[in-house]
Design a protein around this motif. Structure first.
Motif, PDB file in Angstrom:
ATOM      1  N   THR A  17      69.137 -10.339 107.373  1.00  0.00           N
ATOM      2  CA  THR A  17      70.449 -10.469 106.734  1.00  0.00           C
ATOM      3  C   THR A  17      71.562 -10.282 107.747  1.00  0.00           C
ATOM      4  O   THR A  17      72.536 -11.042 107.773  1.00  0.00           O
ATOM      5  CB  THR A  17      70.592  -9.442 105.587  1.00  0.00           C
ATOM      6  N   ASP A  18      71.436  -9.271 108.589  1.00  0.00           N
ATOM      7  CA  ASP A  18      72.464  -9.019 109.598  1.00  0.00           C
ATOM      8  C   ASP A  18      72.594 -10.195 110.567  1.00  0.00           C
ATOM      9  O   ASP A  18      73.708 -10.563 110.963  1.00  0.00           O
ATOM     10  CB  ASP A  18      72.137  -7.738 110.373  1.00  0.00           C
ATOM     11  N   LYS A  19      71.441 -10.776 110.982  1.00  0.00           N
ATOM     12  CA  LYS A  19      71.493 -11.929 111.876  1.00  0.00           C
ATOM     13  C   LYS A  19      72.204 -13.099 111.205  1.00  0.00           C
ATOM     14  O   LYS A  19      73.035 -13.772 111.815  1.00  0.00           O
ATOM     15  CB  LYS A  19      70.077 -12.354 112.271  1.00  0.00           C
ATOM     16  N   PHE A  20      71.892 -13.335 109.941  1.00  0.00           N
ATOM     17  CA  PHE A  20      72.499 -14.452 109.227  1.00  0.00           C
ATOM     18  C   PHE A  20      73.993 -14.238 109.032  1.00  0.00           C
ATOM     19  O   PHE A  20      74.796 -15.155 109.215  1.00  0.00           O
ATOM     20  CB  PHE A  20      71.818 -14.645 107.871  1.00  0.00           C
ATOM     21  N   TYR A 106      63.524 -15.640 111.158  1.00  0.00           N
ATOM     22  CA  TYR A 106      63.369 -14.864 112.388  1.00  0.00           C
ATOM     23  C   TYR A 106      63.887 -15.553 113.644  1.00  0.00           C
ATOM     24  O   TYR A 106      63.540 -15.177 114.764  1.00  0.00           O
ATOM     25  CB  TYR A 106      61.896 -14.486 112.580  1.00  0.00           C
ATOM     26  N   TYR A 107      64.728 -16.556 113.481  1.00  0.00           N
ATOM     27  CA  TYR A 107      65.315 -17.223 114.646  1.00  0.00           C
ATOM     28  C   TYR A 107      66.448 -16.379 115.231  1.00  0.00           C
ATOM     29  O   TYR A 107      67.247 -15.791 114.499  1.00  0.00           O
ATOM     30  CB  TYR A 107      65.858 -18.591 114.250  1.00  0.00           C
ATOM     31  N   VAL A 108      66.516 -16.351 116.566  1.00  0.00           N
ATOM     32  CA  VAL A 108      67.611 -15.698 117.279  1.00  0.00           C
ATOM     33  C   VAL A 108      68.093 -16.660 118.365  1.00  0.00           C
ATOM     34  O   VAL A 108      67.283 -17.108 119.190  1.00  0.00           O
ATOM     35  CB  VAL A 108      67.161 -14.372 117.930  1.00  0.00           C
ATOM     36  N   PRO A 109      69.376 -17.013 118.392  1.00  0.00           N
ATOM     37  CA  PRO A 109      69.866 -17.943 119.421  1.00  0.00           C
ATOM     38  C   PRO A 109      69.944 -17.281 120.794  1.00  0.00           C
ATOM     39  O   PRO A 109      69.816 -16.068 120.932  1.00  0.00           O
ATOM     40  CB  PRO A 109      71.261 -18.323 118.910  1.00  0.00           C
ATOM     41  N   ASN A 110      70.151 -18.118 121.804  1.00  0.00           N
ATOM     42  CA  ASN A 110      70.403 -17.674 123.179  1.00  0.00           C
ATOM     43  C   ASN A 110      69.211 -16.982 123.825  1.00  0.00           C
ATOM     44  O   ASN A 110      69.370 -16.040 124.613  1.00  0.00           O
ATOM     45  CB  ASN A 110      71.630 -16.757 123.233  1.00  0.00           C
ATOM     46  N   ALA A 111      68.020 -17.470 123.526  1.00  0.00           N
ATOM     47  CA  ALA A 111      66.829 -16.942 124.201  1.00  0.00           C
ATOM     48  C   ALA A 111      66.890 -17.303 125.683  1.00  0.00           C
ATOM     49  O   ALA A 111      67.550 -18.264 126.080  1.00  0.00           O
ATOM     50  CB  ALA A 111      65.568 -17.523 123.565  1.00  0.00           C
ATOM     51  N   PRO A 112      66.222 -16.556 126.551  1.00  0.00           N
ATOM     52  CA  PRO A 112      66.293 -16.782 127.999  1.00  0.00           C
ATOM     53  C   PRO A 112      65.975 -18.220 128.406  1.00  0.00           C
ATOM     54  O   PRO A 112      65.073 -18.852 127.864  1.00  0.00           O
ATOM     55  CB  PRO A 112      65.237 -15.821 128.546  1.00  0.00           C
ATOM     56  N   GLU A 113      66.733 -18.739 129.370  1.00  0.00           N
ATOM     57  CA  GLU A 113      66.529 -20.078 129.908  1.00  0.00           C
ATOM     58  C   GLU A 113      65.395 -20.026 130.934  1.00  0.00           C
ATOM     59  O   GLU A 113      65.431 -19.237 131.880  1.00  0.00           O
ATOM     60  CB  GLU A 113      67.807 -20.576 130.572  1.00  0.00           C
ATOM     61  N   LEU A 114      64.406 -20.908 130.771  1.00  0.00           N
ATOM     62  CA  LEU A 114      63.204 -20.824 131.597  1.00  0.00           C
ATOM     63  C   LEU A 114      62.851 -22.127 132.309  1.00  0.00           C
ATOM     64  O   LEU A 114      61.749 -22.278 132.837  1.00  0.00           O
ATOM     65  CB  LEU A 114      62.028 -20.360 130.723  1.00  0.00           C
ATOM     66  N   GLY A 115      63.760 -23.101 132.339  1.00  0.00           N
ATOM     67  CA  GLY A 115      63.515 -24.343 133.049  1.00  0.00           C
ATOM     68  C   GLY A 115      62.584 -25.281 132.296  1.00  0.00           C
ATOM     69  O   GLY A 115      62.354 -25.147 131.104  1.00  0.00           O
ATOM     70  N   ALA A 116      62.017 -26.250 133.019  1.00  0.00           N
ATOM     71  CA  ALA A 116      61.122 -27.222 132.397  1.00  0.00           C
ATOM     72  C   ALA A 116      59.688 -26.708 132.317  1.00  0.00           C
ATOM     73  O   ALA A 116      58.897 -27.152 131.480  1.00  0.00           O
ATOM     74  CB  ALA A 116      61.152 -28.538 133.174  1.00  0.00           C
ATOM     75  N   LYS A 117      59.330 -25.799 133.213  1.00  0.00           N
ATOM     76  CA  LYS A 117      57.986 -25.241 133.235  1.00  0.00           C
ATOM     77  C   LYS A 117      58.098 -23.734 133.437  1.00  0.00           C
ATOM     78  O   LYS A 117      58.725 -23.280 134.386  1.00  0.00           O
ATOM     79  CB  LYS A 117      57.162 -25.864 134.369  1.00  0.00           C
TER      80      LYS A 117
END
Length: 288
Positions: A17-20, A106-117
């Motif tokens: 709820t808080d995330k939404f 359970y989605y959270v935006p802005n997860a760490p960027e990890l490139g193509a591989k």
């Protein structure tokens, strides 16, 4: 020190709820369209009431349950499990690209960027079977899309999500990552296979499931959001061939097109290739 507590419906519901509530949403729905939708909702409800001759006691139980769901913060959980798949099915009917599925709570935006591989963030002693998930993001004519975003998140081998673990001590970004496709539209992700899990069911959502003799289990799955500039966002879930509860998902979200069948690669690691095809962004489709 990692807690051995088990997430509760109240704790998980409150987090969802808080995330939404952290975002505000608007719609350009006209008053005429809104009136038509509201009228039809009430009409369909009235038909159910008359068809089943719903009693006042049953109505009062419903009213009591609705209040308890709100007080327990479980509306994101209940709506995403039991209603969202109808919304997704309705919205996807005119598109030609990859099938979607529900986002879930359970989605959270802005997860760490990890490139193509890359390797998903995980604990040094992360439990579970190592798993390679790779593929290509293409447009409708089959051309690979460079710079497409592939967001991936999933539960761990015990069925718990980071940031919704209710004090269990799972690292913040555990098993959450954002990948960007290479010049040919390819991505290559190493992670661990998730486990089936029970949605939190010690609160009103669990009472709802018990009332009709259901179960609270979801099959093991990966969550993804895939998009690129000028392309329609795909939100989906991918499941595992032969997995428990695939044929009997509490959320009713499994589709044949969304089932993976990993096989050992040359290194003996389970691997699967799954490609995504993106539609162009469409104009608004509904009218009053």
């Amino acid at each position: 020190m990692t807690s051995t507590a088990v997430p509760t419906a109240a704790g998980s519901g409150s987090a969802a709820t808080d995330k939404f509530k952290g975002s505000r949403f608007t719609s350009d729905t006209s008053t005429e369209r809104a009136a038509a939708i509201y009228k039809d909702v009430l009409t369909k409800l009235s038909e159910v009431i008359f068809e089943h001759e719903v009693t006042y006691d049953e109505y009062r139980v419903l009213k009591q349950w609705l209040i308890e769901v709100g007080e327990g913060g479980e509306w994101p959980l209940w709506l995403d499990v039991f209603l969202e798949h109808f919304i997704e099915d309705s919205n996807s009917r005119i598109f030609n690209g990859t099938k979607g599925s529900i986002e879930g709570p359970y989605y959270v935006p802005n997860a760490p960027e990890l490139g193509a591989k890359g390797v998903m963030p995980m604990r040094e002693d992360e439990k579970g079977t190592q798993f390679v998930f790779k593929g290509q993001v293409r447009d409708l004519d089959g051309t690979g899309i460079e710079g497409a975003s592939v967001e991936l998140w999933h539960a761990d081998a015990d069925g718990y999500y980071s940031q919704f673990d209710d004090g269990m001590g799972i690292p913040e970004w555990n098993l959450r990552g954002t990948f960007t496709t290479d010049a040919e539209g390819n991505f290559h992700i190493t992670t661990v296979q998730p486990a089936p899990y029970q949605i939190p069911h010690d609160g009103p959502t669990g009472e709802f499931i018990a009332s009709y003799g259901g179960h609270p289990w979801r099959p093991a799955h990966l969550h993804l959001k895939v998009t690129a500039p000028g392309k329609r966002l795909i939100t989906t879930q991918l499941y595992f061939q032969g997995g428990k509860w695939v044929e009997d998902d509490v959320a009713g979200a499994v589709k044949p097109e969304l089932i993976l069948d990993p096989k050992p690669n040359a290194d003996g690691i389970d691997e699967v290739t799954y490609d995504f095809v993106l539609d162009p962004v469409s104009e608004k489709r509904f009218v009053a």
